[in-house]
Design a protein around this motif. Structure first.
Motif, short mmCIF file in Angstrom:
data_model
loop_
_atom_site.label_atom_id
_atom_site.label_comp_id
_atom_site.label_asym_id
_atom_site.label_seq_id
_atom_site.Cartn_x
_atom_site.Cartn_y
_atom_site.Cartn_z
N SER A 57 0.50 -1.18 0.16
CA SER A 57 0.00 -0.05 0.08
C SER A 57 0.90 1.30 -0.09
CB SER A 57 -1.11 -0.01 1.21
OG SER A 57 -0.11 0.07 2.43
N LYS A 77 3.82 3.00 -4.60
CA LYS A 77 2.84 3.23 -5.91
C LYS A 77 3.14 2.69 -7.06
CE LYS A 77 2.58 8.46 -4.42
NZ LYS A 77 2.94 9.78 -4.55
N ILE A 101 -7.52 1.00 3.58
CA ILE A 101 -6.84 1.37 2.31
C ILE A 101 -7.91 1.36 1.29
CG2 ILE A 101 -5.02 0.66 0.55
CD1 ILE A 101 -3.65 -0.61 3.15
N TYR A 158 -10.02 4.84 1.49
CA TYR A 158 -9.29 5.85 1.25
C TYR A 158 -8.69 6.04 -0.11
CZ TYR A 158 -9.50 7.69 5.95
OH TYR A 158 -10.15 8.33 7.15
N GLN A 159 -8.33 4.97 -0.85
CA GLN A 159 -7.50 4.85 -2.16
C GLN A 159 -8.10 4.37 -3.08
OE1 GLN A 159 -3.28 4.44 -1.67
NE2 GLN A 159 -3.54 4.30 0.54
N ASP A 179 -10.83 2.97 -6.23
CA ASP A 179 -11.49 4.02 -7.38
C ASP A 179 -13.11 3.69 -7.05
OD1 ASP A 179 -12.04 1.45 -8.48
OD2 ASP A 179 -10.63 1.67 -10.08
N ARG A 187 -16.51 9.27 -0.51
CA ARG A 187 -15.77 9.25 -1.88
C ARG A 187 -16.61 9.05 -3.02
NH1 ARG A 187 -11.21 6.08 -2.29
NH2 ARG A 187 -10.33 7.47 -3.87
#
Length: 270
Positions: free
Chosen positions: A137, A140, A163, A166-167, A169, A196
């Protein structure tokens, strides 16, 4: 004066650690002796001290990583030894080898990072899985959200859910939210996921209202979604019985929504 041998340097370091105490110089001296080791010596010492008392290994390990980062060098040789020479060691030694792998991970070349990640993932379990999760995580280049979701479904590890929330899609969030709720993941993770996504179905809103009343109130405030005063009172009643520590969050939300009469009723009961 002749250059001291590797054995002498390591012996001095161990002697220092044995004498460390409050307000004495031995701790600083241990780090100073470690700084006198070459990169090859640090690599050798890191592997040799895995079974030592943790302070000895910790000093060597920290110096090894710092030296590698400063020099821009990869510690692939150390990682390879940890992967293949320590695999069948006792549990404590294997755990420390994994900790050293985690510590040096950022210095590794991409192919070696992949080998380490595959090694950890293949062993399974939450313990070593948490190392895999942290490593993948934070890189990148190697980040794989689908693999993280798969890990979540296998291990129910809230860190994986965080994770994703927050990240991930939009497609992954849409897939993950029903699973999060089915497993009763923490409300703040559900809240972050919904924020989100920005938009969820009426059915999902109702499910959040029933399962996570405090999170529902928070989301309504953040998304300017009005709540009827009678429902706000009902939410407060539910929270007081099921999760009283979330009362403050609900009161904050009702303030954002300017539900004056609800706030007055809370004040009267305080």
């Amino acid at each position: 004066m002749d250059e001291p041998t590797f054995e002498t340097k390591l012996q001095r370091l161990r002697e220092c650690i044995q004498n460390v105490g409050p307000y004495n110089v031995w701790g600083s001296l241990a780090h100073a002796y470690a700084a006198c080791m070459s990169s090859d010596e640090l690599s050798k010492a890191a592997l040799q001290t895995i079974a030592d008392e943790m302070p000895v290994h910790g000093v060597v390990r920290n110096r090894l990583v710092k030296a590698a980062i400063d020099a821009g060098s990869a510690l692939d040789d150390v990682a390879e030894k940890l992967l293949f020479e320590f695999e069948k060691k006792d549990t404590l030694t294997r755990r420390r080898a994994d900790a050293l792998l985690s510590r040096i991970f950022e210095t590794l070349s991409p192919p070696t990072k992949v080998s380490v990640l595959d090694f950890w993932r293949g062993r399974g379990g939450v313990g070593v899985g948490s190392r895999w999760l942290k490593a993948i995580s934070q890189d990148k280049l190697l980040m794989d959200m689908n693999a993280i979701f798969e890990y979540w479904t296998e291990n129910n590890d809230w860190r994986a859910a965080k994770i994703i929330a927050y990240q991930g899609d939009l497609q992954l969030l849409t897939r993950a939210l029903p699973d999060f709720m089915a497993r009763w993941v923490a409300g703040w993770i559900v809240g972050k996921t919904v924020l989100r996504m920005n938009e969820v179905s009426a059915e999902t809103w109702m499910s959040i209202r029933m399962q996570y009343p405090a999170t529902y109130a928070y989301l309504c405030a953040k998304l300017r979604r009005q709540i009827e005063p009678v429902d706000a009172v009902s939410i407060l009643d539910e929270i007081s019985r099921t999760e009283p520590d979330k009362t403050g969050l609900a009161v904050w939300a009702f303030g954002q929504l300017r539900l004056w009469d609800v706030l007055e009723s809370v004040r009267a009961k305080a």
